[in-house]
Scaffold this motif. Sequence first.
Motif, PDB file in Angstrom:
ATOM      1  N   PRO A 104       0.815  -1.214   0.000  1.00  0.00           N
ATOM      2  CA  PRO A 104       0.000   0.000   0.000  1.00  0.00           C
ATOM      3  C   PRO A 104       0.853   1.270   0.000  1.00  0.00           C
ATOM      4  CG  PRO A 104      -0.935  -1.598   1.501  1.00  0.00           C
ATOM      5  CD  PRO A 104       0.380  -2.156   1.045  1.00  0.00           C
ATOM      6  N   VAL A 105       1.903   1.301   0.810  1.00  0.00           N
ATOM      7  CA  VAL A 105       2.759   2.486   0.869  1.00  0.00           C
ATOM      8  C   VAL A 105       3.412   2.738  -0.482  1.00  0.00           C
ATOM      9  CG1 VAL A 105       4.843   3.487   1.889  1.00  0.00           C
ATOM     10  CG2 VAL A 105       3.172   2.347   3.350  1.00  0.00           C
ATOM     11  N   GLU A 106       3.884   1.678  -1.121  1.00  0.00           N
ATOM     12  CA  GLU A 106       4.549   1.839  -2.417  1.00  0.00           C
ATOM     13  C   GLU A 106       3.560   2.337  -3.477  1.00  0.00           C
ATOM     14  OE1 GLU A 106       8.019  -1.609  -2.053  1.00  0.00           O
ATOM     15  OE2 GLU A 106       5.977  -2.158  -2.676  1.00  0.00           O
ATOM     16  N   GLY A 134      -6.893   4.702   7.794  1.00  0.00           N
ATOM     17  CA  GLY A 134      -7.141   3.407   8.415  1.00  0.00           C
ATOM     18  C   GLY A 134      -6.717   2.210   7.595  1.00  0.00           C
ATOM     19  N   VAL A 135      -5.663   2.356   6.788  1.00  0.00           N
ATOM     20  CA  VAL A 135      -5.153   1.250   5.982  1.00  0.00           C
ATOM     21  C   VAL A 135      -3.861   0.731   6.598  1.00  0.00           C
ATOM     22  CG1 VAL A 135      -4.362   0.521   3.699  1.00  0.00           C
ATOM     23  CG2 VAL A 135      -6.143   2.262   3.906  1.00  0.00           C
ATOM     24  N   PRO A 136      -3.720  -0.586   6.800  1.00  0.00           N
ATOM     25  CA  PRO A 136      -2.475  -1.127   7.349  1.00  0.00           C
ATOM     26  C   PRO A 136      -1.291  -0.778   6.454  1.00  0.00           C
ATOM     27  CG  PRO A 136      -4.191  -2.807   7.283  1.00  0.00           C
ATOM     28  CD  PRO A 136      -4.714  -1.634   6.525  1.00  0.00           C
ATOM     29  N   THR A 137      -0.190  -0.373   7.048  1.00  0.00           N
ATOM     30  CA  THR A 137       0.998  -0.005   6.270  1.00  0.00           C
ATOM     31  C   THR A 137       2.049  -1.101   6.315  1.00  0.00           C
ATOM     32  OG1 THR A 137       1.858   1.192   8.193  1.00  0.00           O
ATOM     33  CG2 THR A 137       0.638   2.467   6.559  1.00  0.00           C
ATOM     34  N   ARG A 138       1.621  -2.317   6.584  1.00  0.00           N
ATOM     35  CA  ARG A 138       2.552  -3.449   6.584  1.00  0.00           C
ATOM     36  C   ARG A 138       3.160  -3.594   5.194  1.00  0.00           C
ATOM     37  NH1 ARG A 138      -2.697  -5.548   6.974  1.00  0.00           N
ATOM     38  NH2 ARG A 138      -3.373  -6.661   5.083  1.00  0.00           N
ATOM     39  N   SER A 139       4.235  -4.355   5.116  1.00  0.00           N
ATOM     40  CA  SER A 139       4.982  -4.449   3.858  1.00  0.00           C
ATOM     41  C   SER A 139       4.387  -5.440   2.877  1.00  0.00           C
ATOM     42  CB  SER A 139       6.440  -4.837   4.150  1.00  0.00           C
ATOM     43  OG  SER A 139       6.485  -6.087   4.851  1.00  0.00           O
ATOM     44  N   GLY A 140       3.298  -6.167   3.265  1.00  0.00           N
ATOM     45  CA  GLY A 140       2.690  -7.130   2.360  1.00  0.00           C
ATOM     46  C   GLY A 140       2.125  -6.459   1.125  1.00  0.00           C
ATOM     47  N   SER A 141       1.797  -7.252   0.117  1.00  0.00           N
ATOM     48  CA  SER A 141       1.292  -6.700  -1.137  1.00  0.00           C
ATOM     49  C   SER A 141      -0.124  -6.170  -0.957  1.00  0.00           C
ATOM     50  CB  SER A 141       1.316  -7.766  -2.235  1.00  0.00           C
ATOM     51  OG  SER A 141       0.325  -8.739  -1.998  1.00  0.00           O
TER      52      SER A 141
END
Length: 232
Positions: A104-106, A134-141
Amino acid sequence: MEEMAGRAALELVGLACRVPDRLLFTEVDLRLKAGESVSATGASGSGKSTLLMCILGLVKPDAGIVRIAGADVGRMSARALAQHRRDHIGMVFQFGELLPELSPVENVALAGLLSGMHRTEAYDRAADLLNELGVPTRSGSTATLSGGERQRTAVARALINDPSLLLADEPTGSLDQAHRDSVADLLFELPRSRGCALLLVTHDPAIARRADRQVTLADGTLFPAGTTEAPA
């Protein structure tokens, strides 16, 4: 957006567009101010998405003027138009149009990088927007997110350059009831919280009614919703 105070974020004057077999719309007039939301409805094939493409400068209208943040985009070179679009317009599509292999961050930062934002600023701003929405910023796709989280990511991407005008094409059309309502809540709060204008195209009358104003594209003309007497 203090510089937008008292100035229209979007002005359409006498806009007309024809496809090979018919006239989609003609003499379309519309004005959106900063802080205002407008919903546009109409039957399939009436030209709603084409109207958005004209505003984005991706379809050249046959007649009329499109002004974004006070500038006539029809008079711009391709390079100037692309830059003006990056600076002033955010776009949310029905299916998000995110890159599923990116996080998501990318996905959000990429829009900032393409506009010339420094890498650190783009990633920091992307993370801040995602946290705010409210979106998780974990590194997953991004592919692992729920439908509502993907649309919130798409909204964050549209906001990263602090646009004057936010366009949304059926942004809740692919969502279930709960996610539809949460994304609608978010979108209609943005004009007030961020001082942008919102033009949202939808087939959903419940979503359309949440806008400050409602318009309908029918018989080639844009009317205030519920009337057929005068263009909007």
